[in-house]
Design a protein around this motif. Structure first.
Motif, mmCIF file in Angstrom:
data_model
loop_
_atom_site.group_PDB
_atom_site.id
_atom_site.type_symbol
_atom_site.label_atom_id
_atom_site.label_comp_id
_atom_site.label_asym_id
_atom_site.label_seq_id
_atom_site.Cartn_x
_atom_site.Cartn_y
_atom_site.Cartn_z
ATOM 1 N N TYR A 45 40.887 6.666 29.956
ATOM 2 C CA TYR A 45 39.455 6.766 29.682
ATOM 3 C C TYR A 45 39.205 7.631 28.445
ATOM 4 N N ILE A 46 39.875 8.769 28.360
ATOM 5 C CA ILE A 46 39.677 9.670 27.223
ATOM 6 C C ILE A 46 40.183 9.038 25.930
ATOM 7 N N LYS A 47 41.296 8.322 26.016
ATOM 8 C CA LYS A 47 41.830 7.635 24.837
ATOM 9 C C LYS A 47 40.827 6.582 24.349
ATOM 10 N N ARG A 48 40.191 5.871 25.280
ATOM 11 C CA ARG A 48 39.226 4.825 24.912
ATOM 12 C C ARG A 48 37.952 5.406 24.296
ATOM 13 N N GLN A 49 37.579 6.610 24.705
ATOM 14 C CA GLN A 49 36.341 7.212 24.207
ATOM 15 C C GLN A 49 36.578 8.138 23.010
ATOM 16 N N ALA A 50 37.780 8.137 22.462
ATOM 17 C CA ALA A 50 38.153 9.113 21.428
ATOM 18 C C ALA A 50 37.235 9.085 20.204
ATOM 19 N N ASP A 51 36.710 7.917 19.851
ATOM 20 C CA ASP A 51 35.869 7.803 18.658
ATOM 21 C C ASP A 51 34.412 8.172 18.930
ATOM 22 N N LYS A 52 34.060 8.380 20.198
ATOM 23 C CA LYS A 52 32.654 8.634 20.547
ATOM 24 C C LYS A 52 32.357 10.108 20.777
ATOM 25 N N VAL A 53 33.394 10.910 21.017
ATOM 26 C CA VAL A 53 33.195 12.332 21.314
ATOM 27 C C VAL A 53 34.169 13.177 20.505
ATOM 28 N N ASP A 54 33.810 14.431 20.325
ATOM 29 C CA ASP A 54 34.715 15.385 19.682
ATOM 30 C C ASP A 54 35.825 15.741 20.679
ATOM 31 N N SER A 55 37.064 15.660 20.242
ATOM 32 C CA SER A 55 38.201 15.847 21.161
ATOM 33 C C SER A 55 38.240 17.237 21.780
ATOM 34 N N LEU A 56 37.898 18.274 21.006
ATOM 35 C CA LEU A 56 37.918 19.634 21.542
ATOM 36 C C LEU A 56 36.824 19.822 22.594
ATOM 37 N N TRP A 57 35.626 19.315 22.302
ATOM 38 C CA TRP A 57 34.535 19.437 23.264
ATOM 39 C C TRP A 57 34.810 18.596 24.511
ATOM 40 N N MET A 58 35.432 17.444 24.343
ATOM 41 C CA MET A 58 35.769 16.613 25.503
ATOM 42 C C MET A 58 36.696 17.376 26.449
ATOM 43 N N THR A 59 37.720 18.012 25.888
ATOM 44 C CA THR A 59 38.669 18.773 26.706
ATOM 45 C C THR A 59 37.983 19.976 27.353
ATOM 46 N N ALA A 60 37.198 20.721 26.556
ATOM 47 C CA ALA A 60 36.543 21.923 27.066
ATOM 48 C C ALA A 60 35.532 21.608 28.165
ATOM 49 N N MET A 61 34.697 20.601 27.921
ATOM 50 C CA MET A 61 33.628 20.292 28.875
ATOM 51 C C MET A 61 34.167 19.725 30.179
ATOM 52 N N GLN A 62 35.180 18.853 30.083
ATOM 53 C CA GLN A 62 35.687 18.271 31.333
ATOM 54 C C GLN A 62 36.349 19.338 32.197
ATOM 55 N N ILE A 63 37.053 20.286 31.581
ATOM 56 C CA ILE A 63 37.696 21.346 32.350
ATOM 57 C C ILE A 63 36.653 22.300 32.927
ATOM 58 N N MET A 64 35.623 22.631 32.141
ATOM 59 C CA MET A 64 34.569 23.522 32.617
ATOM 60 C C MET A 64 33.806 22.885 33.776
ATOM 61 N N ILE A 65 33.419 21.617 33.621
ATOM 62 C CA ILE A 65 32.696 20.911 34.687
ATOM 63 C C ILE A 65 33.566 20.826 35.938
ATOM 64 N N GLY A 66 34.837 20.474 35.755
ATOM 65 C CA GLY A 66 35.756 20.406 36.886
ATOM 66 C C GLY A 66 35.898 21.739 37.585
ATOM 67 N N GLY A 67 35.975 22.827 36.801
ATOM 68 C CA GLY A 67 36.088 24.165 37.376
ATOM 69 C C GLY A 67 34.859 24.549 38.182
ATOM 70 N N ILE A 68 33.674 24.209 37.672
ATOM 71 C CA ILE A 68 32.428 24.516 38.383
ATOM 72 C C ILE A 68 32.372 23.762 39.706
ATOM 73 N N VAL A 69 32.710 22.465 39.671
ATOM 74 C CA VAL A 69 32.659 21.642 40.886
ATOM 75 C C VAL A 69 33.631 22.165 41.940
ATOM 76 N N MET A 70 34.878 22.429 41.535
ATOM 77 C CA MET A 70 35.880 22.869 42.515
ATOM 78 C C MET A 70 35.605 24.277 43.032
ATOM 79 N N THR A 71 35.086 25.174 42.170
ATOM 80 C CA THR A 71 34.751 26.518 42.618
ATOM 81 C C THR A 71 33.588 26.484 43.601
ATOM 82 N N ALA A 72 32.582 25.657 43.291
ATOM 83 C CA ALA A 72 31.424 25.534 44.186
ATOM 84 C C ALA A 72 31.844 24.965 45.541
#
Length: 294
Positions: free
Chosen positions: A171-198
């Motif tokens: 999925y990330i490989k397919r969306q590579a041209d639509k999002v900034d790679s650094l923000w994609m990595t940062a946001m998915q990990i942050m969102i995942g961390g919030i969900v699992m911590t909650a």
């Protein structure tokens, strides 16, 4: 934003770093679970890693474009972080870690198939045989886990972990041209961390966490090097080359994990380990050797 191609030296450096960090993650995580409930630990380490990546990404805040890209971040967070770590953390309670990890490392085989189906990467007999050999190598090294008994639920959770990791990568490989790679990595990990911590906060108790110096050092190391820098490196490699070829090298991760266990946890070198290593080396050679088209 698509990734630029990496040189051979850069690729080698990133691969070695990733394999070492993700390899030692297994024994480090096993050690940390003596001090904390599993889901809270999964959330905490991911939350810290995500916060660090967001700090690194802030100078590029204009490329976040949250209104346009938020759905990509949420979807990738669910696949690559929440489901992957969630299934893994819960599943390890139902079956031995060795056998569980062997099933999870079906991921490179699934990734090879999905990359062929949805990314247009080449698929030929030698590559598929190589991927299957790699999975066989991991299974051979982990065969001792069978002695501890199996669970249908544990097997399903391990398969779910492998499937979500493979789908998240494609999925990330397919969306590579639509999002900034650094923000994609940062946001998915942050969102995942919030969900699992909650979620962990509702089903587990923070009072059960023992905040010792050893636990804090362990958690910080995993958060920085395994979660933040590890995922950043993984997606940089995926973005700059064939997903299936990068995936084939992840078979080396359990090799590092087992070697570390032998060195630091007093586990023993076995015939299974030697056979498994040989199969994995054969796998990587078969997958990565140049294919001549007739």
């Amino acid at each position: 934003m698509s990734e630029t191609a990496l040189s051979r030296k850069q690729t080698l450096f990133y691969l070695v770093f990733l394999i070492l960090m993700w390899g030692i993650n297994w024994p480090l995580s096993k050690y940390a679970l003596a001090f904390t409930p599993p889901i809270l630990f999964a959330g905490l380490r991911t939350l810290i890693g995500g916060a660090l990546l967001i700090l690194i990404a802030l100078p590029r805040w204009k490329q976040l474009r949250l209104r346009e890209t938020w759905l990509y971040y949420v979807f990738s967070a669910l696949l690559s972080i929440v489901f992957y770590y969630g299934f893994q953390t819960v599943g390890l309670q139902y079956m031995p870690a060795g056998l569980f990890s062997a099933i999870v490392f079906l991921q490179p085989v699934l990734l090879g198939l999905f990359a062929w189906m949805w990314l247009g990467e080449g698929m030929y007999t030698r590559k598929m045989v190589g991927l299957l050999l790699g999975f066989g190598g991991v299974a051979a090294m982990s065969i001792g886990g069978l002695e501890g008994g199996t669970s249908i639920l544990g097997i399903l959770l391990a398969l779910g972990s492998a499937l979500s990791w493979a789908l998240g990568t494609v999925y990330i490989k397919r969306q590579a041209d639509k999002v900034d790679s650094l923000w994609m990595t940062a946001m998915q990990i942050m969102i995942g961390g919030i969900v699992m911590t909650a979620y962990g906060s509702t089903v587990e108790s923070w009072s059960e966490v023992r905040w010792t110096a050893a636990f804090l050092y362990d958690t910080l190391f995993i958060s920085v090097f395994v979660i933040a820098l590890g995922w950043l490196t993984y997606f940089k490699l995926i973005g700059s080359g064939e997903a299936s070829k990068v995936g084939s090298y992840t078979f080396l991760i359990p090799v590092v994990s087992i070697v570390c266990s032998i060195l630091f946890l007093n586990e023993h070198l076995t015939v299974n380990l030697i056979v498994g290593m040989a199969l994995i080396v054969s796998s990587i050679l078969l997958v990565n050797v140049r294919h001549r088209r007739v």
